[in-house]
Write a protein that holds these residues in place. Sequence first.
Motif, mmCIF file in Angstrom:
data_model
loop_
_atom_site.group_PDB
_atom_site.id
_atom_site.type_symbol
_atom_site.label_atom_id
_atom_site.label_comp_id
_atom_site.label_asym_id
_atom_site.label_seq_id
_atom_site.Cartn_x
_atom_site.Cartn_y
_atom_site.Cartn_z
ATOM 1 N N PRO A 153 0.793 -1.239 0.000
ATOM 2 C CA PRO A 153 0.000 0.000 0.000
ATOM 3 C C PRO A 153 0.821 1.282 0.000
ATOM 4 N N VAL A 154 2.073 1.220 0.436
ATOM 5 C CA VAL A 154 2.996 2.347 0.272
ATOM 6 C C VAL A 154 4.149 1.816 -0.569
ATOM 7 N N ALA A 155 3.948 1.822 -1.867
ATOM 8 C CA ALA A 155 4.835 1.106 -2.789
ATOM 9 C C ALA A 155 5.875 2.036 -3.396
ATOM 10 N N ARG A 156 7.076 1.525 -3.523
ATOM 11 C CA ARG A 156 8.165 2.291 -4.123
ATOM 12 C C ARG A 156 8.193 2.053 -5.625
ATOM 13 N N SER A 157 8.092 3.144 -6.396
ATOM 14 C CA SER A 157 8.255 3.080 -7.842
ATOM 15 C C SER A 157 9.613 3.672 -8.211
ATOM 16 N N THR A 158 10.229 3.111 -9.242
ATOM 17 C CA THR A 158 11.530 3.606 -9.684
ATOM 18 C C THR A 158 11.415 4.711 -10.720
ATOM 19 N N ARG A 159 10.211 5.032 -11.135
ATOM 20 C CA ARG A 159 10.020 6.037 -12.184
ATOM 21 C C ARG A 159 10.295 7.448 -11.662
ATOM 22 N N TYR A 160 10.663 8.338 -12.579
ATOM 23 C CA TYR A 160 10.839 9.765 -12.287
ATOM 24 C C TYR A 160 11.776 10.011 -11.104
ATOM 25 N N GLY A 161 12.811 9.226 -11.019
ATOM 26 C CA GLY A 161 13.765 9.392 -9.941
ATOM 27 C C GLY A 161 13.355 8.738 -8.644
ATOM 28 N N GLY A 162 12.231 8.044 -8.662
ATOM 29 C CA GLY A 162 11.781 7.313 -7.485
ATOM 30 C C GLY A 162 10.756 8.068 -6.665
ATOM 31 N N PHE A 163 9.689 7.381 -6.300
ATOM 32 C CA PHE A 163 8.673 7.941 -5.408
ATOM 33 C C PHE A 163 7.875 6.787 -4.810
ATOM 34 N N HIS A 164 7.111 7.071 -3.787
ATOM 35 C CA HIS A 164 6.208 6.088 -3.186
ATOM 36 C C HIS A 164 4.770 6.439 -3.572
ATOM 37 N N VAL A 165 3.999 5.447 -3.962
ATOM 38 C CA VAL A 165 2.585 5.671 -4.266
ATOM 39 C C VAL A 165 1.763 5.161 -3.087
ATOM 40 N N VAL A 166 0.896 6.020 -2.577
ATOM 41 C CA VAL A 166 0.096 5.744 -1.384
ATOM 42 C C VAL A 166 -1.327 5.428 -1.833
ATOM 43 N N THR A 167 -1.831 4.234 -1.488
ATOM 44 C CA THR A 167 -3.062 3.757 -2.104
ATOM 45 C C THR A 167 -4.204 3.452 -1.143
ATOM 46 N N ARG A 168 -3.924 3.260 0.147
ATOM 47 C CA ARG A 168 -4.997 2.906 1.081
ATOM 48 C C ARG A 168 -5.637 4.148 1.698
#
Length: 387
Positions: A31-46
């Motif tokens: 639910p707090v997932a690390r993406s490597t795109r755009y220099g890296g960010f976390h996507v918060v989904t819950r």
Amino acid sequence: MTRSAADFDHLDPAVAARAHDVLRALRAECPVARSTRYGGFHVVTRHEDIATVGRDHARFSARAESIGAATLLPGLETAVAPLFEQDPPEHTEVRRRLAPYFSRAAVARLAPAIRATARSELAGLALRGGGDLVVEVARRIPPMVIAGVLGVAPPRRALLRDLLIGAVTEGRVVEYLDFLTEEVRLRRAAPGDDPLSAVVADRSVAEPDAVKYLLLMVAAGALTTIDATSSLLWLLSRDPSLADHPREALVDEVVRLEAPVATTARTVRCPTTLNGVELAEGDRLLVAWGSGSRDTEVYPDADAVRPDRAQGAGLAWGAGAHRCLGQHLARLELGVILDEVLAAIPGYRIPDGFEPEWTYGVLRGIRALPATWSYSDPASMSPSTSR
């Protein structure tokens, strides 16, 4: 972390068609997932985590680079938009100045003007017998409404709409920014009683910051309502009985189901933990509002359209200090648009088997909505009224 999390790119067109499936998997798996795109960010989904991020400005700043709504534009790379990219206490002061223009009472006084705008823009639509409802309805009315709210002179409102749509659909950004800059300068020279003057009359606000504020104010008032209108008309075509529900409840459910503001960004202000994930100062978060609005921990039948929900729109209008300032305007406007569309082209039909092409990224909407309808003489129909 699943591969889908590492590769998650909210701006990838391929994500749009399966956005809800992807976000559902992220909610369940990371639910707090690390993406490597755009220099890296976390996507918060819950839902719970999104509410926390939205409300805790001490840990999560509204100022973020490259992944949020405030995209980098020519001449505005370093600009900071008042309200949108500020945190309390600066944000609090700007919102205080703007609040009187967007209160429920102030918005109610706009109802006759909004209805007149909608009727004017829809005039002659019935005679055509068909068309793209995104082009003929969704893109025509909301830009004219927000132009009026912002105090744009009547002769210039259609130009603002055309430049806005051209910037979004054809990438013609420079001419649009020139128009917005001119509006800022007009308001600097002769402030009016409007939400643009309330900010730009403050000479301490640099011109690039004021232009970026106006850019985001128009986007918040027009682009989101364009997308919500397209979703509303699509869902109504699938279930005409939705029109029997009170307008405010129906609008809240539509924006919950297909949140027009799909994502915004935050920056972590200090080392912290969110749902067990350690975050460092400077980390960027992509807050997936539409994912929170479909979290089955809060909405057991989250994918169903139910305007009678006790929870209402949930996170669809945001949370915390940045909760949507224009929610009363949006509810009223969408209700009026629906009333006037049903008066102009009752019984409009979407072709059997049609599946819309959805957008996803910062905003969530439909690219095209072809429809047909039978002509009825408006003179034979009683005027519509808001519910």
